[in-house]
Design a protein around this motif. Structure first.
Motif, PDB file in Angstrom:
ATOM      1  N   ASN A  33       0.829  -1.211   0.000  1.00 48.91           N
ATOM      2  CA  ASN A  33       0.000   0.000   0.000  1.00 48.91           C
ATOM      3  C   ASN A  33       0.866   1.265   0.000  1.00 48.91           C
ATOM      4  O   ASN A  33       0.707   2.165   0.835  1.00 48.91           O
ATOM      5  N   LEU A  34       1.789   1.335  -0.958  1.00 53.62           N
ATOM      6  CA  LEU A  34       2.723   2.448  -1.063  1.00 53.62           C
ATOM      7  C   LEU A  34       2.353   3.376  -2.214  1.00 53.62           C
ATOM      8  O   LEU A  34       1.468   3.091  -3.009  1.00 53.62           O
TER       9      LEU A  34
ATOM     10  N   ALA B 111       2.381   4.415 -14.196  1.00 53.07           N
ATOM     11  CA  ALA B 111       0.995   4.831 -13.952  1.00 53.07           C
ATOM     12  C   ALA B 111       0.020   4.174 -14.914  1.00 53.07           C
ATOM     13  O   ALA B 111      -1.182   4.088 -14.629  1.00 53.07           O
ATOM     14  N   ALA B 112       0.536   3.706 -16.071  1.00 51.05           N
ATOM     15  CA  ALA B 112      -0.319   3.050 -17.051  1.00 51.05           C
ATOM     16  C   ALA B 112      -0.522   1.567 -16.758  1.00 51.05           C
ATOM     17  O   ALA B 112      -1.332   0.908 -17.410  1.00 51.05           O
TER      18      ALA B 112
ATOM     19  N   THR C 133       0.356   6.484  -8.285  1.00 54.88           N
ATOM     20  CA  THR C 133       1.571   6.944  -8.953  1.00 54.88           C
ATOM     21  C   THR C 133       1.605   8.450  -9.113  1.00 54.88           C
ATOM     22  O   THR C 133       0.598   9.078  -9.459  1.00 54.88           O
ATOM     23  N   VAL C 134       2.776   9.010  -8.888  1.00 53.28           N
ATOM     24  CA  VAL C 134       3.059  10.416  -9.196  1.00 53.28           C
ATOM     25  C   VAL C 134       4.073  10.408 -10.339  1.00 53.28           C
ATOM     26  O   VAL C 134       5.186   9.883 -10.184  1.00 53.28           O
ATOM     27  N   THR C 135       3.700  10.972 -11.469  1.00 51.71           N
ATOM     28  CA  THR C 135       4.581  11.004 -12.632  1.00 51.71           C
ATOM     29  C   THR C 135       5.239  12.374 -12.727  1.00 51.71           C
ATOM     30  O   THR C 135       4.563  13.402 -12.793  1.00 51.71           O
ATOM     31  N   ILE C 136       6.580  12.365 -12.727  1.00 51.88           N
ATOM     32  CA  ILE C 136       7.383  13.587 -12.798  1.00 51.88           C
ATOM     33  C   ILE C 136       8.099  13.626 -14.141  1.00 51.88           C
ATOM     34  O   ILE C 136       8.690  12.642 -14.573  1.00 51.88           O
ATOM     35  N   ASN C 137       8.058  14.791 -14.788  1.00 52.47           N
ATOM     36  CA  ASN C 137       8.783  14.930 -16.050  1.00 52.47           C
ATOM     37  C   ASN C 137       9.076  16.403 -16.267  1.00 52.47           C
ATOM     38  O   ASN C 137       8.750  17.243 -15.430  1.00 52.47           O
TER      39      ASN C 137
ATOM     40  N   ASP D 209      -2.986  12.399  -8.768  1.00 55.44           N
ATOM     41  CA  ASP D 209      -4.312  12.595  -8.209  1.00 55.44           C
ATOM     42  C   ASP D 209      -4.544  14.074  -7.895  1.00 55.44           C
ATOM     43  O   ASP D 209      -3.643  14.774  -7.427  1.00 55.44           O
ATOM     44  N   ALA D 210      -5.757  14.559  -8.121  1.00 49.37           N
ATOM     45  CA  ALA D 210      -6.076  15.978  -7.972  1.00 49.37           C
ATOM     46  C   ALA D 210      -5.770  16.509  -6.577  1.00 49.37           C
ATOM     47  O   ALA D 210      -5.346  17.662  -6.418  1.00 49.37           O
TER      48      ALA D 210
END
Length: 398
Positions: free
Chosen positions: A204-205, A227-228, A236-240, A259-260
């Motif tokens: 649960n991470l 995330a896909a 998931t937090v996607t950083i780019n 997530d919002a």
């Protein structure tokens, strides 16, 4: 009492060291300015120009006086371009109004995520060797990095699934993944990603994925955004950002897709720290993202040619074991001399061979005994650097 006596340094700074890559880059520039014939391979910056259509769009924005504050979330057209990019290239659907925020570089995107998502005492797993800023950033967030060291096996860096499982405890809050990886050039395989994602789900991470090098891949490899993967979008937090694939390092533009609720927290933080990312730069970045990957593909083709040149040249330097980079634009050779101290060797290279490389120890467990260098530099400089390395390491134990 003198004015100076009232100044102090906060306790938190005792756990934050300077960036080894930035510090070495500063020293290399100073040596060049002093007239030294230095070959700087320490930085992480493409030696290509930013896309011309992006420059034109930013210039037009300046000329049109688009030079004022904008939304802390980022200008709508850039957020829409990011959302479309994520859909087109990563198979991800994010609402540009609520689930995407533009930041002052991907570095601030990561720090803002750590500050917004972690509590004091939380632990975050990172696969090491890892980018030099993860651990200090986590310290600034009063969190702790737990290292899962990777090791060279069969010419590539791998991690032990048992060590990953053992690293998870009741304080663990997240796993950070960087693929392609800085500094090793490793690209996580589908099997490795499945194992990591399984660990995230079972414990649960949260998964924080740093995808800044996603398009710089070799030998037909493909990038997968975690995330896909099934059941991972909400975790998931996607950083780019724009720095690496688009050679827009100085524009300082990154983004977070998540997530919002988390994005809203990052927006609030950005309101207090920076207000917003640079307005006219976002105009240019929106055009760059919408323009597709033609320029990126040409740049990667050149990087691949340089990598192949290095593979051949390092065969002449038996003192260094050169794992083939699978992505990004870094080499991470292992010094074969027993007990080699990478900071000492890097300092000797800088002063005696006038080649700037980063000691592997700067990248955490598993990095000592290695050197990191960038091949995002002119081919003529790569050839001269190899000549100097060959001369410097001549006679060292194989």
């Amino acid at each position: 009492m003198s004015v100076g006596s009232a100044l102090q340094i906060a306790d938190r700074m005792s756990v934050v060291r300077e960036s080894a890559t930035v510090a070495l880059g500063d020293k290399a520039r100073a040596m060049k300015a002093a007239g030294r014939d230095l070959i700087d391979m320490a930085g992480g910056e493409p030696d290509f120009d930013s896309p011309q259509d992006a420059i034109a769009a930013a210039t037009q924005a300046l000329q049109s006086s688009f030079t004022h504050y904008v939304s802390s979330r980022g200008i709508p057209e850039f957020r829409k371009a990011i959302a479309e990019k994520l859909r087109r290239e990563n198979g991800l659907a994010y609402d540009p109004e609520r689930e995407i925020v533009v930041t002052v570089g991907a570095k601030l995107a990561l720090l803002s995520t750590f500050l917004a998502a972690l509590n004091p005492g939380d632990e975050v797993i990172c696969f090491t060797p890892a980018w030099v800023s993860y651990e200090p950033m986590l310290a600034l967030a009063s969190a702790k990095m737990t290292a899962v060291p990777m090791r060279l096996q069969g010419g590539r860096f791998v991690f032990d699934p048992g060590q990953l499982a053992a690293a998870v405890n009741r304080r663990t809050r997240a796993i950070v993944i960087n693929s392609p990886n800085n500094p090793t050039g490793k690209v996580f395989t589908d099997e490795e990603l499945a194992l990591i994602v399984g660990t995230v789900r079972d414990a649960n991470l949260m998964l924080i994925t740093d995808e800044i090098y996603e398009h710089i891949l070799y030998d037909g490899r493909k990038h997968t955004s975690p995330a896909a993967m099934e059941g991972m979008r909400a975790r998931t937090v996607t950083i780019n950002g724009m720095s690496k694939a688009y050679a827009m390092t100085g524009w300082r533009l990154g983004y977070v897709a998540a997530d919002a609720k988390l994005v809203s927290a990052i927006v609030t933080m950005q309101q207090q720290m920076t207000t917003c990312a640079t307005s006219f730069a976002q105009k240019g970045a929106a055009v760059a993202l919408a323009g597709g990957l033609t320029d990126v593909a040409q740049m990667v083709e050149e990087f691949a040619a340089r990598r192949d040149f290095l593979i051949e040249r390092f065969q002449r330097i038996p003192a260094l074991e050169f794992p083939t980079p699978e992505g990004a634009f870094y080499g991470f050779p292992r010094i074969r001399k027993p007990g080699a101290d990478s900071p000492v060797v890097a300092a000797q290279l800088l002063e005696e061979a006038e080649v700037a490389m980063v000691p592997g120890s700067a990248f955490g467990p598993g990095g000592e005994g290695h050197l990191r260098f960038s091949f995002a530099c002119a081919p003529s400089d790569l050839e001269r650097a190899c000549d100097r390395l060959e001369k410097f390491f001549a006679g060292w134990p194989k």
